[in-house]
Design an enzyme around this catalytic site. Structure first.
Site, mmCIF file in Angstrom:
data_model
loop_
_atom_site.group_PDB
_atom_site.id
_atom_site.type_symbol
_atom_site.label_atom_id
_atom_site.label_comp_id
_atom_site.label_asym_id
_atom_site.label_seq_id
_atom_site.Cartn_x
_atom_site.Cartn_y
_atom_site.Cartn_z
ATOM 1 N N GLY A 35 25.205 -6.294 -18.665
ATOM 2 C CA GLY A 35 24.667 -7.584 -18.245
ATOM 3 C C GLY A 35 23.161 -7.664 -18.130
ATOM 4 O O GLY A 35 22.633 -8.643 -17.598
ATOM 5 N N ASP A 62 29.529 -2.353 -29.223
ATOM 6 C CA ASP A 62 30.127 -2.814 -27.979
ATOM 7 C C ASP A 62 31.473 -3.461 -28.284
ATOM 8 O O ASP A 62 31.556 -4.330 -29.143
ATOM 9 C CB ASP A 62 29.194 -3.837 -27.326
ATOM 10 N N GLU A 235 16.498 -4.002 -10.327
ATOM 11 C CA GLU A 235 17.348 -3.873 -9.134
ATOM 12 C C GLU A 235 17.691 -2.421 -8.953
ATOM 13 O O GLU A 235 17.580 -1.644 -9.894
ATOM 14 C CB GLU A 235 18.647 -4.669 -9.331
ATOM 15 N N ASN A 262 14.208 -6.826 -17.751
ATOM 16 C CA ASN A 262 14.613 -8.182 -18.111
ATOM 17 C C ASN A 262 14.869 -9.025 -16.872
ATOM 18 O O ASN A 262 14.944 -8.515 -15.755
ATOM 19 C CB ASN A 262 15.884 -8.087 -18.963
ATOM 20 N N CYS A 276 14.462 -17.641 -4.874
ATOM 21 C CA CYS A 276 13.541 -17.141 -5.888
ATOM 22 C C CYS A 276 12.512 -16.216 -5.268
ATOM 23 O O CYS A 276 12.242 -15.131 -5.791
ATOM 24 C CB CYS A 276 12.804 -18.308 -6.560
#
Lengths: 342, 295
Positions: A35, A62, A235, A262, A276
């Protein structure tokens, strides 16, 4: 250490231009946790490469094939030209049909075994990798394309795929050793049981396969010919996976010196979107860590856009961001609302 | 006479080695070898281990969420050191394996091979002559393999020396607690794959039942033909501190023919502390280590 401070230091060029410039490259892998935008990035990279290379092939290994979705065009296991391009082709490897084909080919050897093998083959995890690899081998033999880009499956599969050559090489070395010793005996046995298959042929084919695999293995480990582009988001878990992936790649001696971060948020200063700002703060924290840890990598930042990147007309402007970092210059970009070609 | 004393010496040496236990001996020898030859490797190994522990400690104290870069760098360093340590350890293991093979070979030679060779070389030589007529028909037995009648052959002499030394050792064991602690206690531990060992154990039990008195009494032992046979068939190459001659020439022939698990089933209570004919030895579980555990 904020990003703006870092920019004063000598950072490596934050684009994928180095990939375009490296003309000796023949194999490019684009991979990362699920993702994060691998397919989008690989398509964008393919588009940019098509401008500077004679011919480009984009392969998706994939199982959830999304090249078709990204380009808005149906692709199959045979290389097809992408609409609007003269030198960019794409291929989606469908494991089930490849196996069917393989089984049909070897059907003359004995039908009882083949049906059993069929059931078994579908159950094996990693059969996609094996099929992808078979394609790679075909390409190596033919070498029609000057550069091949792999849009890989999420992390675990990719690495298994990449380690496949060495594993296979060892396995085949053993088999050829055994063939030398047991070949005559097996020939007798097969004659007794009435099997038509000629073991000599089989071993010959395996031997031939082994040579190709060794060649592929060598090519993957050559930093001039192969590189891996890691795509991630800012993250914790993605960062952790990226670090793990990079370490594993290094242990396989596969070169990697590009990271694409990204889905970054760049909220306007006067934005009143709480989510945000909070998210941006978190991303900034991890982005700083990325810059700190990977000081010898090119780190490309890509923004989160307000629309889906589907279709060639959206991909082409998006691909410009890979090589032109001014779009995402924090000082200039107060917020990117829609992709616009410069 | 030299031959007689020579044989006695060889048997003494073999029994000493068996007493210490071949595995224990090998382990001791390897320790010394390691200290001498591979001192810096061992030191490096220790240092690596210490470093890895410190890194692990640091790693656990660093939060991967807040300081990911530092955490990742520590992790990389630690992984590198772990790889290095593994390489070093495997190198040392390799050297250990090859060294142990050599030492085992040497020990086997001393305990069994030498005896074999001597028996074969001196098969005809009389060790000493018996006084005429003392033993009558037994003279034929005593000269058994190839010596001339009226003399004692070397094979028999070996046998006698072994019995003698075992006798002395068991008697000493009675009086000296330290020695007793070293002596094996449990018979038929963990099997030895020796067909005669089973007989020996059964014979022991029979002997114990038959002659309850006199631990270490020569009568009990000597009147036990099966035990003798078992003794002669004792397994060489294993740390069987079998009282009835583990290093006999026959041992080499019968060693390792049977599945040790079969033999392991034949346990028997220790008839007496001294008459502990423990036929044990399954590979590395040598009598030396067993003894240590029991103490």
């Amino acid at each position: 250490m904020s990003v703006s401070d870092l920019e004063d230091l000598e950072l490596l060029d934050p684009t994928l231009q180095n990939v375009l410039d490296q003309t000796s490259l023949q194999w490019i892998f684009v991979g990362g946790k699920g993702g994060v935008g691998k397919t989008t990035t690989s398509c964008a990279l393919a588009i940019q490469l098509a401008k500077v290379r004679p011919s480009v092939l984009l392969i998706s290994t994939d199982p959830a094939h999304n090249l078709s979705d990204a380009f808005g065009q149906k692709f199959s296991k045979d290389a097809t030209l992408v609409n609007g391009f003269t030198n960019l082709s794409a291929m989606e490897i469908d494991p089930s049909s490849s196996i069917q084909e393989m089984i049909d080919n070897s059907d003359d050897q004995g039908s009882g075994i083949s049906s059993m093998m069929q059931d078994l083959a579908f159950a094996i995890p990693g059969v996609d990798e094996a099929m992808g690899f078979a394609e790679v081998m075909k390409q190596v033999k033919s070498m029609e394309y000057s550069v091949i880009i792999f849009d890989t499956a999420p992390t675990g599969h990719t690495l298994r795929f990449l380690s496949f050559p060495s594993v296979l090489e060892k396995a085949l070395a053993k088999v050829s050793q055994l063939s030398g010793r047991f070949g005559p005996m097996m020939q007798q046995m097969s004659g007794m049981m009435g099997m038509q298959g000629n073991p000599e042929d089989m071993f010959g084919k395996l031997e031939g396969m082994r040579e190709v695999i060794t060649e592929v293995n060598n090519q993957f480990k050559d930093a001039d010919k192969t590189t891996f582009v890691c795509v991630c988001i800012s993250e914790f878990l993605s960062l952790y996976e990226t670090e793990r992936m990079i370490q594993e790649l290094t242990s396989y001696h596969i070169d990697t010196h590009n990271i694409v971060v990204n889905q970054l948020l760049f909220p306007k200063k006067d934005s009143n979107c709480e989510q945000c700002r909070v998210r941006h703060a978190m991303q900034k924290k991890y982005l700083d860590q990325i810059y700190d840890l990977y000081d010898d990598f090119h780190i490309t930042r890509l923004p989160l856009l307000t629309n889906e990147i589907r279709g060639v007309d959206k991909l082409v402007p998006f691909s410009e961001m890979l090589v032109n970092s001014s779009y995402v210059d924090e000082k200039k970009a107060e917020g990117i609302e829609d992709t616009k070609a410069e | 006479m030299q031959l007689a004393f020579g044989v006695l010496l060889v048997v003494l040496l073999a029994e000493l080695i068996n007493l210490i236990g071949k595995t224990h001996f090998t382990a001791m020898a390897y320790d010394i070898y390691l200290k001498v030859m591979y001192k810096d490797q061992v030191a490096k190994q220790r240092q690596l281990k210490k470093e890895i522990l410190t890194h692990k400690n640091d790693l656990s104290r660093t939060s991967s969420q807040d300081e990911f870069a530092k955490w990742a760098k520590l992790r990389r360093k630690m992984d590198g050191k772990v790889v290095e340590l593994e390489k070093l350890t495997s190198e040392l293991h390799l050297s250990k394996a090859s060294f142990e093979i050599k030492v085992k070979g040497l020990l086997w030679f001393i305990t069994s091979g030498l005896q074999f060779a001597m028996v074969a070389w001196f098969r005809r030589a009389p060790v000493f002559y018996l006084p005429m007529g003392w033993f009558g028909p037994a003279e034929h037995v005593l000269a058994l393999p190839f010596a001339e009648r009226g003399s004692v052959s070397i094979a028999i002499w070996f046998f006698i020396c072994r019995k003698f030394i075992h006798l002395i050792a068991s008697n000493l064991a009675e009086f000296i607690p330290a020695v007793r602690a070293l002596k094996p206690e449990q018979p038929a531990d963990a099997g030895s794959g020796n067909p005669f060992a089973a007989f020996a154990n059964m014979a022991n039990m029979a002997g114990a039942a038959a002659s309850p008195g006199g631990p270490g009494s020569p009568g009990g032992m000597a009147g036990n033909p099966f035990a003798a046979m078992g003794g002669m068939g004792g397994m060489e190459g294993m740390d069987s501190a079998n009282m009835f001659g583990p290093g006999s020439p026959f041992a080499a022939m019968f060693g390792q023919t049977l599945n040790p698990d079969v033999m392991a089933g034949s346990t028997s209570p220790s008839p007496s502390a001294s008459r502990s004919s423990s036929v044990r030895g399954a590979g590395n579980l040598g009598s030396g280590e067993d003894r240590r555990r029991k103490v």
